[in-house]
Design a protein around this motif. Structure first.
Motif, mmCIF file in Angstrom:
data_model
loop_
_atom_site.group_PDB
_atom_site.id
_atom_site.type_symbol
_atom_site.label_atom_id
_atom_site.label_comp_id
_atom_site.label_asym_id
_atom_site.label_seq_id
_atom_site.Cartn_x
_atom_site.Cartn_y
_atom_site.Cartn_z
ATOM 1 N N LEU A 530 57.881 36.778 52.345
ATOM 2 C CA LEU A 530 56.761 36.945 51.430
ATOM 3 C C LEU A 530 56.847 38.300 50.729
ATOM 4 N N ASP A 531 56.881 38.275 49.404
ATOM 5 C CA ASP A 531 56.973 39.475 48.587
ATOM 6 C C ASP A 531 55.561 39.973 48.299
ATOM 7 N N LEU A 532 55.121 40.989 49.046
ATOM 8 C CA LEU A 532 53.748 41.475 48.917
ATOM 9 C C LEU A 532 53.477 42.079 47.549
ATOM 10 N N GLU A 533 54.453 42.762 46.979
ATOM 11 C CA GLU A 533 54.259 43.378 45.662
ATOM 12 C C GLU A 533 54.048 42.309 44.597
ATOM 13 N N ALA A 534 54.877 41.259 44.649
ATOM 14 C CA ALA A 534 54.732 40.159 43.686
ATOM 15 C C ALA A 534 53.448 39.373 43.949
ATOM 16 N N PHE A 535 53.091 39.252 45.225
ATOM 17 C CA PHE A 535 51.859 38.539 45.582
ATOM 18 C C PHE A 535 50.642 39.295 45.047
ATOM 19 N N HIS A 536 50.689 40.618 45.119
ATOM 20 C CA HIS A 536 49.614 41.452 44.581
ATOM 21 C C HIS A 536 49.456 41.203 43.077
ATOM 22 N N ALA A 537 50.552 41.149 42.365
ATOM 23 C CA ALA A 537 50.495 40.900 40.923
ATOM 24 C C ALA A 537 49.965 39.504 40.630
ATOM 25 N N HIS A 538 50.374 38.535 41.440
ATOM 26 C CA HIS A 538 49.924 37.153 41.257
ATOM 27 C C HIS A 538 48.402 37.057 41.412
ATOM 28 N N ILE A 539 47.852 37.712 42.443
ATOM 29 C CA ILE A 539 46.407 37.682 42.674
ATOM 30 C C ILE A 539 45.670 38.246 41.467
ATOM 31 N N GLY A 540 46.195 39.360 40.912
ATOM 32 C CA GLY A 540 45.551 39.993 39.759
ATOM 33 C C GLY A 540 45.520 39.107 38.538
ATOM 34 N N LYS A 541 46.538 38.282 38.370
ATOM 35 C CA LYS A 541 46.607 37.397 37.203
ATOM 36 C C LYS A 541 45.840 36.082 37.419
ATOM 37 N N ALA A 542 45.827 35.592 38.668
ATOM 38 C CA ALA A 542 45.291 34.251 38.931
ATOM 39 C C ALA A 542 43.791 34.213 39.108
ATOM 40 N N LEU A 543 43.172 35.363 39.446
ATOM 41 C CA LEU A 543 41.754 35.353 39.806
ATOM 42 C C LEU A 543 40.991 36.453 39.094
ATOM 43 N N PRO A 544 39.718 36.211 38.767
ATOM 44 C CA PRO A 544 38.883 37.298 38.233
ATOM 45 C C PRO A 544 38.684 38.370 39.298
ATOM 46 N N ALA A 545 38.360 39.585 38.881
ATOM 47 C CA ALA A 545 38.303 40.717 39.799
ATOM 48 C C ALA A 545 37.355 40.488 40.970
ATOM 49 N N TYR A 546 36.185 39.878 40.699
ATOM 50 C CA TYR A 546 35.195 39.730 41.767
ATOM 51 C C TYR A 546 35.625 38.766 42.871
ATOM 52 N N SER A 547 36.555 37.831 42.587
ATOM 53 C CA SER A 547 36.964 36.854 43.605
ATOM 54 C C SER A 547 38.310 37.173 44.250
ATOM 55 N N GLN A 548 38.926 38.280 43.843
ATOM 56 C CA GLN A 548 40.203 38.658 44.445
ATOM 57 C C GLN A 548 39.967 39.193 45.858
ATOM 58 N N PRO A 549 40.696 38.682 46.849
ATOM 59 C CA PRO A 549 40.473 39.132 48.237
ATOM 60 C C PRO A 549 40.908 40.576 48.445
ATOM 61 N N TYR A 550 40.115 41.303 49.234
ATOM 62 C CA TYR A 550 40.458 42.664 49.608
ATOM 63 C C TYR A 550 41.339 42.696 50.847
ATOM 64 N N PHE A 551 41.134 41.733 51.734
ATOM 65 C CA PHE A 551 41.795 41.772 53.042
ATOM 66 C C PHE A 551 42.687 40.544 53.226
ATOM 67 N N ILE A 552 43.817 40.755 53.902
ATOM 68 C CA ILE A 552 44.774 39.675 54.159
ATOM 69 C C ILE A 552 45.184 39.728 55.624
ATOM 70 N N ARG A 553 45.178 38.572 56.256
ATOM 71 C CA ARG A 553 45.601 38.431 57.647
ATOM 72 C C ARG A 553 46.736 37.414 57.680
ATOM 73 N N VAL A 554 47.854 37.785 58.237
ATOM 74 C CA VAL A 554 49.019 36.898 58.275
ATOM 75 C C VAL A 554 49.132 36.279 59.669
ATOM 76 N N LYS A 555 49.159 34.957 59.727
ATOM 77 C CA LYS A 555 49.156 34.230 60.995
ATOM 78 C C LYS A 555 50.410 33.375 61.127
#
Length: 613
Positions: A530-555
Motif C-alpha cells: 500500500l502506497d501511503l503517499e499515493a493513498f493520501h493524494a487519492h483521498i484528497g481528490k476523491a472526497l470533500p474536505a469534511y468527509s476525508q478521514p483523519y485516522f487510519i487503522r490497518v488490519k
C-alpha cells in the motif's frame, strides 16, 4: 391486467418512460409475476409453508433438492426425512406453537429438521452459529425454547453457556455427542418416513409463526424477529418471481441458513419452485468457481462483501465458464458492480433491499447499477414507502410546525419508512415485529403524516431519484456530523475502496477531545505494498474536505458478522488510541503532512489540544 396497468400508468407518467422502453416493460412484467406468485399467501388461509414444500415434493419426487459435498438429496428423501422429524416431535409432546431452538451448521439436516418441526406446528428459533458466550446465551434465553437441537460441532460452545440459560430445555445432539444431551439422530431414525395422518396434523394458518430469525447484531445483541408462514411464502415466492426461477434452477448458497438471506431468499426460492439448493458450509473464494461449474449452478445468492472477495481473488480458469444467469442479493456497491458483472460474465444482477423484521422491500428488477430497488410512481400506493427528512445529530426525524414528518425531495437523503396498515389483516406492509413488545415498539414511528398513523422505521438513510430508484446512503448511527456536514460512512468507504491495494474498508466516526461532532476514521485491510503517499493524494481528490478521514487503522482481517456485515462497535470503542490498538495506526492531518504513524506522542498532542482539528 398487464396491459391495463401499463396503459393507466402511461397516461399519468410525466417522464414518458412507461410503456415505451424495454426496461420499463420488463420491470412491470417482473413486478406482476412477483404479485402473481405471492397471491397464494393469505394470513387466514390454511395454505402454509408445509403445504408448499410437500406439493413440490410430490411433483419433483426423484429430482435433486439439495447438493451437499458428494451427497445428493432428492425431493422424496427431503420430505421423508422431515416426516421422521415430525413424528419424533409429536412423540415427545411438541405441539403447535411450541418453540424449538436450532443451533446447527449449514447441512441438509438443517433444512429437513426445521421443515419436519414445521409439520408438527412448532416455531423454530434459528440460532446464530457464530455466537459464543454471552451473545449465544442471550439468543437462547430470548427464544425460551422447550427443546434445543445442537450440532455436535457446536457442542463445546453450547456446553460453555448451558449454566447461563434462564430455563432448562431438553437438549438433543445432532451429528455426534454433546455432554448431557440425548441423541437426536437415533431418536429420529426410529420414526416412520410417512406423512403425519391428517387427524394428527396441527391446524395451521398463514399468520402462525414459523421462525424466529435474529437480526445481525452489528450494534448489540441480536433481536428475534417473527417470521410467519405467510411471510415465508410471500418472500420465497416473491424472490423466485424476481429471478424468474423454475424447477430447472440450481441455487448456490454459501450464506448461513439461520439468516433470512440464506434460509429464505436462497433456500426458500428453490423450495417454492421445486429447484435445487447447492449448499455449502461456508464461503470460499478459492472454491467458488470450481463449485459453480461442478454443480451447474444457475443462480447465486450474494452479500456485497462476497463479491468484493471474489474480485480481490486471482483469476480462476472457470470464472467465466459457468451457467449462472442471475446473481441475487444485497450490498453490491456501485464502484465494483460493473467490474464484477463483466469479469465474471454475470448476465443479470438482481439487487434488493430488505430487513428480516421489516415491511420495506425494494427490488432492482432491471439491474440499474447502484440502485437497491425501485418503486415507480404508479406503484406508490401499493407499497407505501417514503423517505423523510432526518436530523443526523439528534438521530430523529425532522417535524414541521404541526408536528408531522416531512417527505424528502428527489435525491434528498433521509430515513426510509414503510406504512403499517391499520387493518391487521391487510397483507401489504404487514409488520410482524419482534419477540418482545418493547423491541417492537422501538421500530414504530407514529403520527408521521396524519394523527394516529404508524410506520416501520428501517433505520437506514436513502435517497430516491425522479424515476423512483432508491439508493442506499448509510445506516443511522453510522452517519456522523463533522464541521457542520453529514458524513456518510458508506460513501467514504466506497471512495477509499477504489484505490489499488485496498481490499476492505470500514469507516466510522470517533470523538476527538475539544471538538464538536466526530472525526472520520477508516479501518483498512490492504496489501503489503500500500502506497501511503499515493493513498493520501487519492483521498484528497476523491472526497470533500469534511468527509476525508483523519485516522487510519490497518488490519489483517475485518471483523464481520455471520452474514458478512462489518462490525463497528468495538472499533469505535478503541478509537485512535495507540495504547488500546496493537495494529498499525496512522494520522492524516494537514499540520503533519501526508499520512504519518500515530505514535503515543502524537496521541498525547491530540488529547492535550496541541494538535488541533
Amino acid at each position: 391486467m398487464f396491459n391495463g396497468i401499463l396503459d393507466s400508468a402511461a397516461k399519468l407518467d410525466p417522464t414518458g418512460v412507461v410503456g415505451r422502453t424495454n426496461l420499463e416493460l420488463r420491470y412491470a412484467r417482473g413486478m406482476l409475476d412477483v404479485l402473481r406468485r405471492v397471491r397464494v399467501a393469505k394470513l387466514d388461509g390454511t395454505y402454509t409453508v408445509v403445504d408448499m414444500v410437500e406439493q413440490q415434493a410430490r411433483r419433483s419426487i426423484n429430482r435433486p433438492a439439495i447438493f451437499f459435498d458428494k451427497d445428493v438429496i432428492t425431493w422424496r428423501e427431503l420430505d421423508a426425512r422431515a416426516n421422521q422429524v415430525a413424528h419424533w416431535a409429536q412423540s415427545i409432546g411438541i405441539a403447535k406453537g411450541d418453540i424449538v431452538s436450532l443451533l446447527m451448521n449449514n447441512k441438509p439436516d438443517y433444512i429437513t429438521t426445521w421443515f419436519g418441526l414445521a409439520k408438527a406446528g412448532a416455531t423454530i428459533a434459528l440460532i446464530n452459529t457464530n455466537l459464543t458466550g454471552g451473545p449465544l446465551a442471550h439468543g437462547l434465553n430470548v427464544a425460551a425454547a422447550k427443546h434445543v437441537i445442537v450440532d455436535a460441532e457446536l457442542g463445546e460452545a453450547f456446553t460453555a453457556i448451558a449454566g447461563s440459560l434462564e430455563t432448562t430445555p431438553k437438549v438433543w445432539a445432532q451429528g455426534g455427542t454433546v455432554a448431557g444431551a440425548a441423541s437426536f439422530d437415533e431418536a429420529v431414525a426410529q420414526q416412520p418416513q410417512t406423512q403425519l395422518p391428517r387427524s394428527a396434523r396441527p391446524k395451521l394458518k398463514g399468520r402462525d409463526n414459523l421462525f424466529y430469525i435474529y437480526t445481525s447484531g452489528t450494534t448489540g445483541n441480536p433481536k428475534a424477529a417473527h417470521i410467519s408462514h405467510y411471510r415465508f411464502l410471500q418472500a420465497s415466492n416473491g424472490f423466485a418471481g424476481a429471478m424468474e426461477a423454475t424447477w430447472r434452477d440450481r441455487m448456490y448458497c454459501v450464506l448461513p441458513l439461520y439468516h433470512s438471506a440464506g434460509g429464505i431468499v436462497a433456500v426458500g426460492s428453490m423450495l417454492s419452485v421445486g429447484g435445487a439448493v447447492i449448499l455449502k458450509r461456508k464461503f470460499s473464494a478459492k472454491q467458488f468457481w470450481e463449485d459453480v461449474s461442478r454443480y451447474d449452478a444457475t443462480l447465486f445468492q450474494y452479500i456485497g462483501e462476497l463479491c468484493r472477495y471474489l474480485l480481490n481473488s486471482p483469476e480462476h480458469p472457470k470464472e467465466k465458464a459457468h451457467k449462472i444467469r442471475v446473481a441475487c442479493g444485497n450490498g453490491l456497491r456501485p464502484e465494483i458492480w460493473p467490474t464484477f458483472q463483466e469479469r465474471f460474465n454475470i448476465g443479470r444482477v438482481c439487487e434488493f433491499y430488505g430487513a428480516t423484521e421489516g415491511n420495506v422491500i425494494l427490488m432492482n428488477a432491471d439491474g440499474k447499477v447502484g440502485a437497491i430497488g425501485r418503486i415507480p410512481f404508479y406503484l406508490d400506493r401499493v407499497f407505501n414507502t417514503k423517505i423523510i427528512k432526518f436530523d443526523v445529530e439528534t438521530e430523529q426525524p425532522v417535524r414541521n410546525a404541526q408536528g408531522f414528518c416531512i417527505e424528502c425531495a428527489p435525491d434528498e437523503p433521509g430515513e426510509t419508512i414503510g406504512l403499517i396498515p391499520q387493518n391487521p389483516n391487510k397483507t401489504v406492509g404487514r409488520f410482524e415485529g419482534y419477540k418482545g413488545k418493547a423491541e417492537t415498539e422501538k421500530k414504530i414511528l407514529s403520527d408521521v403524516f396524519t394523527k394516529g398513523d404508524k410506520w416501520f422505521r428501517t433505520g437506514d438513510l436513502m435517497r430516491r431519484d425522479a424515476q423512483g430508484y432508491f439508493y442506499f446512503v448509510d445506516r443511522i448511527g453510522d452517519t456522523f456530523r463533522w464541521k457542520g456536514e453529514n458524513v456518510s460512512t458508506a460513501e467514504v468507504a466506497e471512495a477509499l475502496s477504489t484505490f489499488p491495494g485496498i481490499k476492505e474498508v470500514n469507516v466510522y466516526g470517533v470523538q476527538v477531545p475539544g471538538t464538536d461532532g466526530r472525526a472520520g476514521m477508516a479501518s483498512l485491510v490492504a496489501g503489503d505494498d500500500l502506497d501511503l503517499e499515493a493513498f493520501h493524494a487519492h483521498i484528497g481528490k476523491a472526497l470533500p474536505a469534511y468527509s476525508q478521514p483523519y485516522f487510519i487503522r490497518v488490519k489483517a482481517e475485518m471483523e464481520i458478522t455471520g452474514t458478512f456485515k462489518h462490525r463497528k462497535v468495538d472499533l469505535v470503542k478503541d478509537g485512535f488510541d495507540p495504547g488500546k490498538v496493537a495494529e498499525p495506526l496512522y494520522i492524516r492531518h494537514p499540520d503533519l503532512g501526508g499520512i504519518k504513524p500515530l505514535t503515543a506522542a502524537v496521541y498525547e498532542d491530540i488529547t492535550a489540544g496541541r494538535l488541533r482539528f
